[in-house]
Scaffold this active site. Sequence first.
Site, PDB file in Angstrom:
ATOM      1  N   LYS A   9       0.831  -1.217   0.000  1.00 31.56           N
ATOM      2  CA  LYS A   9       0.000   0.000   0.000  1.00 31.56           C
ATOM      3  C   LYS A   9       0.863   1.263   0.000  1.00 31.56           C
ATOM      4  CE  LYS A   9      -1.772   1.848   3.955  1.00 31.56           C
ATOM      5  NZ  LYS A   9      -1.467   3.238   4.197  1.00 31.56           N
ATOM      6  N   ASN A  10       1.817   1.326   0.915  1.00 36.00           N
ATOM      7  CA  ASN A  10       2.570   2.575   1.057  1.00 36.00           C
ATOM      8  C   ASN A  10       3.546   2.816  -0.088  1.00 36.00           C
ATOM      9  OD1 ASN A  10       1.116   3.114   3.293  1.00 36.00           O
ATOM     10  ND2 ASN A  10       2.765   2.761   4.769  1.00 36.00           N
ATOM     11  N   CYS A  31      -5.984  12.920  12.118  1.00 40.12           N
ATOM     12  CA  CYS A  31      -6.699  11.641  12.025  1.00 40.12           C
ATOM     13  C   CYS A  31      -6.509  10.896  13.330  1.00 40.12           C
ATOM     14  CB  CYS A  31      -6.210  10.832  10.837  1.00 40.12           C
ATOM     15  SG  CYS A  31      -4.555  10.218  11.063  1.00 40.12           S
ATOM     16  N   ARG A  72      -0.524  14.860  12.391  1.00 36.05           N
ATOM     17  CA  ARG A  72      -0.004  14.672  11.041  1.00 36.05           C
ATOM     18  C   ARG A  72       0.018  15.964  10.193  1.00 36.05           C
ATOM     19  NH1 ARG A  72      -1.911   8.867   8.854  1.00 36.05           N
ATOM     20  NH2 ARG A  72       0.081   8.999   7.792  1.00 36.05           N
ATOM     21  N   PRO A  73       0.808  16.951  10.602  1.00 40.57           N
ATOM     22  CA  PRO A  73       0.919  18.177   9.808  1.00 40.57           C
ATOM     23  C   PRO A  73       1.650  17.934   8.494  1.00 40.57           C
ATOM     24  CG  PRO A  73       2.516  18.213  11.596  1.00 40.57           C
ATOM     25  CD  PRO A  73       1.694  16.962  11.776  1.00 40.57           C
ATOM     26  N   ASP A 106       3.782  20.529   7.233  1.00 44.18           N
ATOM     27  CA  ASP A 106       4.731  21.648   7.142  1.00 44.18           C
ATOM     28  C   ASP A 106       6.039  21.262   6.438  1.00 44.18           C
ATOM     29  OD1 ASP A 106       4.890  20.053   9.529  1.00 44.18           O
ATOM     30  OD2 ASP A 106       6.467  21.381  10.251  1.00 44.18           O
ATOM     31  N   LEU A 107       6.513  20.044   6.665  1.00 45.50           N
ATOM     32  CA  LEU A 107       7.798  19.636   6.058  1.00 45.50           C
ATOM     33  C   LEU A 107       7.667  19.461   4.545  1.00 45.50           C
ATOM     34  CD1 LEU A 107       8.892  17.015   8.755  1.00 45.50           C
ATOM     35  CD2 LEU A 107       9.602  19.418   8.551  1.00 45.50           C
ATOM     36  N   ASP A 156       3.992   1.222  12.022  1.00 42.47           N
ATOM     37  CA  ASP A 156       2.849   0.528  11.411  1.00 42.47           C
ATOM     38  C   ASP A 156       2.725  -0.929  11.878  1.00 42.47           C
ATOM     39  OD1 ASP A 156       2.348   2.872  10.110  1.00 42.47           O
ATOM     40  OD2 ASP A 156       2.942   2.185   8.118  1.00 42.47           O
ATOM     41  N   ILE A 171       6.676   7.833  16.954  1.00 42.52           N
ATOM     42  CA  ILE A 171       6.353   8.535  15.697  1.00 42.52           C
ATOM     43  C   ILE A 171       5.042   9.316  15.795  1.00 42.52           C
ATOM     44  CG2 ILE A 171       6.026   8.294  13.188  1.00 42.52           C
ATOM     45  CD1 ILE A 171       8.793   7.362  13.972  1.00 42.52           C
ATOM     46  N   ARG A 192      -8.636  -0.477   3.559  1.00 39.57           N
ATOM     47  CA  ARG A 192      -7.646   0.476   3.033  1.00 39.57           C
ATOM     48  C   ARG A 192      -6.293  -0.203   2.826  1.00 39.57           C
ATOM     49  NH1 ARG A 192      -5.932   4.648   6.611  1.00 39.57           N
ATOM     50  NH2 ARG A 192      -4.568   4.931   4.864  1.00 39.57           N
TER      51      ARG A 192
HETATM   52  C1  LIG Z   1       0.973   6.383   2.902  1.00 41.42           C
HETATM   53  C2  LIG Z   1       2.161   6.179   3.765  1.00 41.42           C
HETATM   54  O1  LIG Z   1       3.249   5.907   3.294  1.00 41.42           O
HETATM   55  N1  LIG Z   1       1.960   6.261   5.082  1.00 41.42           N
HETATM   56  C3  LIG Z   1       3.055   6.012   5.991  1.00 41.42           C
HETATM   57  C4  LIG Z   1       3.858   7.274   6.141  1.00 41.42           C
HETATM   58  O2  LIG Z   1       2.989   8.296   6.603  1.00 41.42           O
HETATM   59  P1  LIG Z   1       3.481   9.812   6.577  1.00 41.42           P
HETATM   60  O3  LIG Z   1       4.298  10.037   5.365  1.00 41.42           O
HETATM   61  O4  LIG Z   1       2.263  10.644   6.768  1.00 41.42           O
HETATM   62  O5  LIG Z   1       4.378   9.862   7.871  1.00 41.42           O
HETATM   63  P2  LIG Z   1       5.659  10.748   8.140  1.00 41.42           P
HETATM   64  O6  LIG Z   1       6.880   9.918   8.005  1.00 41.42           O
HETATM   65  O7  LIG Z   1       5.569  11.985   7.332  1.00 41.42           O
HETATM   66  O8  LIG Z   1       5.464  11.133   9.673  1.00 41.42           O
HETATM   67  C5  LIG Z   1       6.488  10.984  10.633  1.00 41.42           C
HETATM   68  C6  LIG Z   1       6.355  12.030  11.718  1.00 41.42           C
HETATM   69  O9  LIG Z   1       6.642  13.308  11.160  1.00 41.42           O
HETATM   70  C7  LIG Z   1       5.625  14.232  11.474  1.00 41.42           C
HETATM   71  N2  LIG Z   1       5.494  15.180  10.328  1.00 41.42           N
HETATM   72  C8  LIG Z   1       5.353  14.690   9.070  1.00 41.42           C
HETATM   73  C9  LIG Z   1       5.238  15.552   7.997  1.00 41.42           C
HETATM   74  C10 LIG Z   1       5.264  16.949   8.238  1.00 41.42           C
HETATM   75  O10 LIG Z   1       5.168  17.775   7.319  1.00 41.42           O
HETATM   76  N3  LIG Z   1       5.415  17.391   9.521  1.00 41.42           N
HETATM   77  C11 LIG Z   1       5.539  16.540  10.576  1.00 41.42           C
HETATM   78  O11 LIG Z   1       5.668  16.977  11.717  1.00 41.42           O
HETATM   79  C12 LIG Z   1       4.370  13.354  11.617  1.00 41.42           C
HETATM   80  O12 LIG Z   1       3.358  13.991  12.366  1.00 41.42           O
HETATM   81  C13 LIG Z   1       4.954  12.143  12.321  1.00 41.42           C
HETATM   82  O13 LIG Z   1       5.085  12.414  13.695  1.00 41.42           O
HETATM   83  O14 LIG Z   1       4.914   7.033   7.061  1.00 41.42           O
HETATM   84  C14 LIG Z   1       4.465   6.711   8.389  1.00 41.42           C
HETATM   85  C15 LIG Z   1       5.687   6.575   9.280  1.00 41.42           C
HETATM   86  O15 LIG Z   1       6.460   5.504   8.897  1.00 41.42           O
HETATM   87  C16 LIG Z   1       3.613   5.452   8.347  1.00 41.42           C
HETATM   88  O16 LIG Z   1       3.058   5.242   9.618  1.00 41.42           O
HETATM   89  C17 LIG Z   1       2.509   5.558   7.321  1.00 41.42           C
HETATM   90  O17 LIG Z   1       1.900   4.309   7.137  1.00 41.42           O
HETATM   91  C1  LIG Z   2      -0.901   5.026   8.933  1.00 46.40           C
HETATM   92  C2  LIG Z   2      -0.971   4.287   7.835  1.00 46.40           C
HETATM   93  O1  LIG Z   2      -1.351   4.723   6.609  1.00 46.40           O
HETATM   94  P1  LIG Z   2      -1.733   6.185   6.081  1.00 46.40           P
HETATM   95  O2  LIG Z   2      -0.493   7.032   6.158  1.00 46.40           O
HETATM   96  O3  LIG Z   2      -2.130   5.907   4.675  1.00 46.40           O
HETATM   97  O4  LIG Z   2      -2.847   6.689   6.965  1.00 46.40           O
HETATM   98  C3  LIG Z   2      -0.605   2.844   7.823  1.00 46.40           C
HETATM   99  O5  LIG Z   2      -0.421   2.291   6.727  1.00 46.40           O
HETATM  100  O6  LIG Z   2      -0.514   2.244   8.911  1.00 46.40           O
END
Ligand SMILES: CC(=O)N[C@H]1[C@@H](OP(=O)(O)OP(=O)(O)OC[C@H]2O[C@@H](n3ccc(=O)[nH]c3=O)[C@H](O)[C@@H]2O)O[C@H](CO)[C@@H](O)[C@@H]1O
Ligand SMILES: C=C(OP(=O)(O)O)C(=O)O
Length: 427
Positions: free
Chosen positions: A22-23, A123, A128-129, A131-132, A313, A335, A405
């Site tokens: 999926k990811n 969610c 899950r911002p 900003d990065l 995950d 995380i 999903r």
């Molecule tokens: C579709 C997909 O691939 N989803 C995965 C992806 O989610 P996703 O890409 O959303 O997760 P991130 O690696 O970005 O998040 C890691 C951390 O960074 C923080 N953060 C992230 C972006 C940002 O702009 N600012 C910020 O503060 C998040 O809140 C979190 O605490 O990686 C996560 C961490 O391995 C997994 O749990 C999800 O399954």
């Molecule tokens: C958090 C997950 O996915 P998503 O980032 O798509 O919500 C996940 O695959 O466990």
Amino acid sequence: MDRIIIRGGQRLAGRLPISGAKNAVLTLMPCALLTDGKLTLSNLPRLADVDSFGHLLNELGATTKVARGAGDEFGRVMTIDANRIASTVAPYDIVRKMRASILVLGPLLARAGEATVSLPGGCAIGNRPIDLHLKALEALGAEIELAAGYVRAIAPEGGLKGGRIVFPVVSVGATENALMAAVLAKGETIIDNAAREPEITDLCNCLVAMGAEIEGIGSERLIIHGKDRLHGADYRVMPDRIEAGSYACAAAITGGELELAGARAEDMQAILDGLILAGAEVKVTESGITVAAERRLKALTLSTAPFPAFPTDMQAQFMAMLALADGASVLTETIFENRYMHVPELARMGADIQVRGRTAVVRGVDQLRGAEVMATDLRASMSLVLAGLAAEGETQVHRVYHLDRGYERLETKLSQVGADIERAGGD
Ligand SMILES: CC(=O)N[C@H]1[C@@H](OP(=O)(O)OP(=O)(O)OC[C@H]2O[C@@H](n3ccc(=O)[nH]c3=O)[C@H](O)[C@@H]2O)O[C@H](CO)[C@@H](O)[C@@H]1O
Ligand SMILES: C=C(OP(=O)(O)O)C(=O)O
């Protein structure tokens, strides 16, 4: 809304095929927006998120065609043609269903020079911002505005320019958006503290197949030499390491033995190490990974962290497994700030778990009992399915749409290896 009904206590044994990840697929599909050629993805999993992403691409003007895969047990093939981009707006209605929709931002901006994407919002697992993601695109020259719940990004005259991106924390999604934008930017981009998850490597490999030039694939420093255009490609989606890890837990929690066909050990060493420390037997074969458990599992101390460490995950699934282990386990979630929504539901099945801040202490019990439980997010749902497989009596997991999903044909796969599991309609 559908529910899953499980009558627990069956030992699982046999061969269970692992689907495309999926990811990975959710970051490979938006790559199609980077080219006027066709991107064909094989080993495509049947998941609600893949359908939602397909709808989003259609909304942007891309056509998507899905066909049966040759020789694959479950996987299909999707051909995406984004020759013409008709719209650069990702609407709230689609983005709210699937956070990964934000991954159209980088490619749309790079190819069309602008993008307007609904903010995904929080969610169940945390804030899950994004900003990065936005800072990374700004480093490539984009101008960003936030208004009415949307982010609007505009590339400078002449397109994005290579730049220097240093992530203060590791983000999978932000690394993906930065990569997909940088491959069409003018000149060189350096990304430091890039995520190293296998899905990022899969994305890099797909981009390279489309004509991109990327150095340092698999490392925390990625150097991208931008190209004027990319071309179409055929690419096979990597196997899902989280699905494989989840079914490894199913083998271990039921005292069974499963061959996870197609799983790749190098993508999931921390998960396999955890299983071995807990007392499961893990064998890596040419065709996948076999996981078995003969005795009661042992307690573990685990902390989630970016790859190559133990993935967030898999935290919920390990928690369900350790709820029946001998002794007290200590799990720390580093995380996401709120990824313990499964704890009260597992407790309803008899688990003994105490959460303090980011740490959960799981004291193994002798038996779990079936109950009606509510799924709150994808991996929380899987932890309830795992608990149900091992519990005495019947478990009903409500709100199955979360599972759909991320787990392809869950009931089919599990019943083929001996689980007493079915899907029932309406509640
Ligand atoms: C579709 C997909 O691939 N989803 C995965 C992806 O989610 P996703 O890409 O959303 O997760 P991130 O690696 O970005 O998040 C890691 C951390 O960074 C923080 N953060 C992230 C972006 C940002 O702009 N600012 C910020 O503060 C998040 O809140 C979190 O605490 O990686 C996560 C961490 O391995 C997994 O749990 C999800 O399954
Ligand atoms: C958090 C997950 O996915 P998503 O980032 O798509 O919500 C996940 O695959 O466990």
